[in-house]
Design a protein around this motif. Structure first.
Motif, PDB file in Angstrom:
ATOM      1  N   LYS A  97      -0.492 -13.862   0.574  1.00 27.58           N
ATOM      2  CA  LYS A  97       0.680 -13.990  -0.304  1.00 27.58           C
ATOM      3  C   LYS A  97       1.659 -12.837  -0.123  1.00 27.58           C
ATOM      4  O   LYS A  97       2.578 -12.672  -0.908  1.00 27.58           O
ATOM      5  CB  LYS A  97       0.226 -14.043  -1.771  1.00 27.58           C
ATOM      6  CG  LYS A  97      -0.575 -15.266  -2.117  1.00 27.58           C
ATOM      7  CD  LYS A  97      -0.965 -15.253  -3.587  1.00 27.58           C
ATOM      8  CE  LYS A  97      -1.785 -16.472  -3.940  1.00 27.58           C
ATOM      9  NZ  LYS A  97      -2.183 -16.455  -5.362  1.00 27.58           N
ATOM     10  N   GLU A  98       1.455 -12.018   0.888  1.00 31.70           N
ATOM     11  CA  GLU A  98       2.255 -10.812   1.084  1.00 31.70           C
ATOM     12  C   GLU A  98       3.250 -10.965   2.235  1.00 31.70           C
ATOM     13  O   GLU A  98       2.995 -11.679   3.197  1.00 31.70           O
ATOM     14  CB  GLU A  98       1.355  -9.608   1.366  1.00 31.70           C
ATOM     15  CG  GLU A  98       0.296  -9.345   0.324  1.00 31.70           C
ATOM     16  CD  GLU A  98       0.871  -8.971  -1.035  1.00 31.70           C
ATOM     17  OE1 GLU A  98       1.918  -8.307  -1.085  1.00 31.70           O
ATOM     18  OE2 GLU A  98       0.266  -9.361  -2.044  1.00 31.70           O
ATOM     19  N   THR A  99       4.362 -10.237   2.103  1.00 35.70           N
ATOM     20  CA  THR A  99       5.391 -10.192   3.140  1.00 35.70           C
ATOM     21  C   THR A  99       5.827  -8.751   3.316  1.00 35.70           C
ATOM     22  O   THR A  99       5.978  -8.026   2.339  1.00 35.70           O
ATOM     23  CB  THR A  99       6.619 -11.026   2.729  1.00 35.70           C
ATOM     24  OG1 THR A  99       6.211 -12.367   2.498  1.00 35.70           O
ATOM     25  CG2 THR A  99       7.693 -10.995   3.797  1.00 35.70           C
ATOM     26  N   GLU A 118      -1.438  -3.499   2.833  1.00 42.75           N
ATOM     27  CA  GLU A 118      -2.685  -4.128   2.424  1.00 42.75           C
ATOM     28  C   GLU A 118      -2.398  -5.501   1.834  1.00 42.75           C
ATOM     29  O   GLU A 118      -1.342  -5.733   1.258  1.00 42.75           O
ATOM     30  CB  GLU A 118      -3.406  -3.266   1.395  1.00 42.75           C
ATOM     31  CG  GLU A 118      -3.935  -1.973   1.980  1.00 42.75           C
ATOM     32  CD  GLU A 118      -4.723  -1.137   0.975  1.00 42.75           C
ATOM     33  OE1 GLU A 118      -4.925  -1.586  -0.188  1.00 42.75           O
ATOM     34  OE2 GLU A 118      -5.146  -0.030   1.349  1.00 42.75           O
ATOM     35  N   PHE A 119      -3.363  -6.400   1.993  1.00 42.86           N
ATOM     36  CA  PHE A 119      -3.263  -7.719   1.386  1.00 42.86           C
ATOM     37  C   PHE A 119      -4.645  -8.167   0.940  1.00 42.86           C
ATOM     38  O   PHE A 119      -5.662  -7.675   1.438  1.00 42.86           O
ATOM     39  CB  PHE A 119      -2.656  -8.733   2.366  1.00 42.86           C
ATOM     40  CG  PHE A 119      -3.524  -9.066   3.549  1.00 42.86           C
ATOM     41  CD1 PHE A 119      -4.394 -10.148   3.515  1.00 42.86           C
ATOM     42  CD2 PHE A 119      -3.470  -8.296   4.707  1.00 42.86           C
ATOM     43  CE1 PHE A 119      -5.187 -10.449   4.608  1.00 42.86           C
ATOM     44  CE2 PHE A 119      -4.257  -8.602   5.806  1.00 42.86           C
ATOM     45  CZ  PHE A 119      -5.123  -9.679   5.755  1.00 42.86           C
ATOM     46  N   GLU A 120      -4.667  -9.072  -0.011  1.00 38.69           N
ATOM     47  CA  GLU A 120      -5.917  -9.642  -0.494  1.00 38.69           C
ATOM     48  C   GLU A 120      -6.062 -11.043   0.078  1.00 38.69           C
ATOM     49  O   GLU A 120      -5.157 -11.873  -0.061  1.00 38.69           O
ATOM     50  CB  GLU A 120      -5.930  -9.708  -2.022  1.00 38.69           C
ATOM     51  CG  GLU A 120      -7.242 -10.198  -2.589  1.00 38.69           C
ATOM     52  CD  GLU A 120      -7.267 -10.175  -4.111  1.00 38.69           C
ATOM     53  OE1 GLU A 120      -8.022 -10.973  -4.691  1.00 38.69           O
ATOM     54  OE2 GLU A 120      -6.537  -9.363  -4.710  1.00 38.69           O
ATOM     55  N   ALA A 121      -7.183 -11.303   0.713  1.00 36.30           N
ATOM     56  CA  ALA A 121      -7.422 -12.627   1.292  1.00 36.30           C
ATOM     57  C   ALA A 121      -7.575 -13.639   0.172  1.00 36.30           C
ATOM     58  O   ALA A 121      -8.157 -13.349  -0.879  1.00 36.30           O
ATOM     59  CB  ALA A 121      -8.667 -12.594   2.167  1.00 36.30           C
ATOM     60  N   ILE A 122      -7.039 -14.833   0.395  1.00 38.31           N
ATOM     61  CA  ILE A 122      -7.122 -15.880  -0.628  1.00 38.31           C
ATOM     62  C   ILE A 122      -8.003 -17.055  -0.186  1.00 38.31           C
ATOM     63  O   ILE A 122      -8.243 -17.969  -0.961  1.00 38.31           O
ATOM     64  CB  ILE A 122      -5.716 -16.377  -1.040  1.00 38.31           C
ATOM     65  CG1 ILE A 122      -4.919 -16.825   0.180  1.00 38.31           C
ATOM     66  CG2 ILE A 122      -4.973 -15.297  -1.805  1.00 38.31           C
ATOM     67  CD1 ILE A 122      -3.553 -17.397  -0.148  1.00 38.31           C
ATOM     68  N   SER A 123      -8.468 -17.008   1.077  1.00 36.53           N
ATOM     69  CA  SER A 123      -9.368 -18.056   1.556  1.00 36.53           C
ATOM     70  C   SER A 123     -10.205 -17.524   2.715  1.00 36.53           C
ATOM     71  O   SER A 123     -10.084 -16.354   3.087  1.00 36.53           O
ATOM     72  CB  SER A 123      -8.567 -19.287   1.990  1.00 36.53           C
ATOM     73  OG  SER A 123      -7.855 -19.008   3.171  1.00 36.53           O
ATOM     74  N   THR A 129       1.541 -14.158  10.437  1.00 35.16           N
ATOM     75  CA  THR A 129       2.728 -14.650  11.147  1.00 35.16           C
ATOM     76  C   THR A 129       3.755 -13.538  11.279  1.00 35.16           C
ATOM     77  O   THR A 129       3.962 -12.768  10.342  1.00 35.16           O
ATOM     78  CB  THR A 129       3.362 -15.833  10.387  1.00 35.16           C
ATOM     79  OG1 THR A 129       2.374 -16.847  10.209  1.00 35.16           O
ATOM     80  CG2 THR A 129       4.552 -16.405  11.131  1.00 35.16           C
ATOM     81  N   PHE A 130       4.415 -13.486  12.435  1.00 33.24           N
ATOM     82  CA  PHE A 130       5.490 -12.526  12.688  1.00 33.24           C
ATOM     83  C   PHE A 130       6.704 -13.261  13.243  1.00 33.24           C
ATOM     84  O   PHE A 130       6.556 -14.179  14.049  1.00 33.24           O
ATOM     85  CB  PHE A 130       5.074 -11.504  13.759  1.00 33.24           C
ATOM     86  CG  PHE A 130       3.963 -10.596  13.350  1.00 33.24           C
ATOM     87  CD1 PHE A 130       4.228  -9.424  12.664  1.00 33.24           C
ATOM     88  CD2 PHE A 130       2.656 -10.919  13.663  1.00 33.24           C
ATOM     89  CE1 PHE A 130       3.188  -8.579  12.293  1.00 33.24           C
ATOM     90  CE2 PHE A 130       1.614 -10.078  13.304  1.00 33.24           C
ATOM     91  CZ  PHE A 130       1.887  -8.915  12.618  1.00 33.24           C
TER      92      PHE A 130
END
Length: 160
Positions: A97-99, A118-123, A129-130
């Motif tokens: 959910k991060e950008t 940092e990001f939290e995995a959701i699945s 993607t870049f």
């Protein structure tokens, strides 16, 4: 990639072929990406990198295995290939959910910088993607499209 062949190779979107020429990555866009080598261009690390030459129409992605609710860190390097590409460059990274939007001011003479977040995995599977936010041309050839170089993409778990 191809010894004694070309100084760069256009990597076509997946719709043009079943197998990606960029192992592990999906070229998920209308326009191709460009693989460049360190012998003829400035590459931040290693022997090759990707130049995002088609603005928002050139995107690369990878689906990685993750553990839901676990924190991860994404890091990557952007810059210019020392090929006369100039202007205010921006690479956008999307994961879970991060950008993150990373700017790089290019004068076409090389250079790079590293960004991370940092990001939290959701699945169990997470798409990274870049893409380049803008179109760019060479300083002395406005008909030649170019763009920011993307290299050294890493994702690793965060241990607190």
């Amino acid at each position: 990639m191809f010894i004694n062949f070309l100084t760069w190779v256009l990597l076509l979107p997946k719709i043009h072929g079943i197998v990606s020429l960029l192992p592990g990555w999906i070229i998920k866009s209308l326009k191709p990406a460009k693989s460049i080598d360190s012998k003829h261009f400035q590459v931040p690390k290693g022997l090759a990198a990707i130049e995002l030459v088609g603005g928002r129409e050139t995107a690369i992605a990878q689906i990685i295995r993750t553990i839901p609710n676990k924190l991860y860190k994404l890091s990557f390097t952007i810059g210019d290939a020392k090929n006369g590409c100039h202007g205010s460059m921006m690479v956008e990274a999307f994961v879970a959910k991060e950008t993150l939007k990373v700017k790089y001011e290019s004068i076409g003479k090389g250079g790079f910088k590293t960004a991370s977040f940092e990001f939290e995995a959701i699945s169990n599977r997470t798409r990274v993607t870049f893409y380049s936010a803008f179109y760019h041309t060479k300083l002395n050839d406005y008909g030649h499209f170019c763009g920011p170089v993307l290299d050294d993409v890493k994702v690793f778990p965060v241990h607190h």
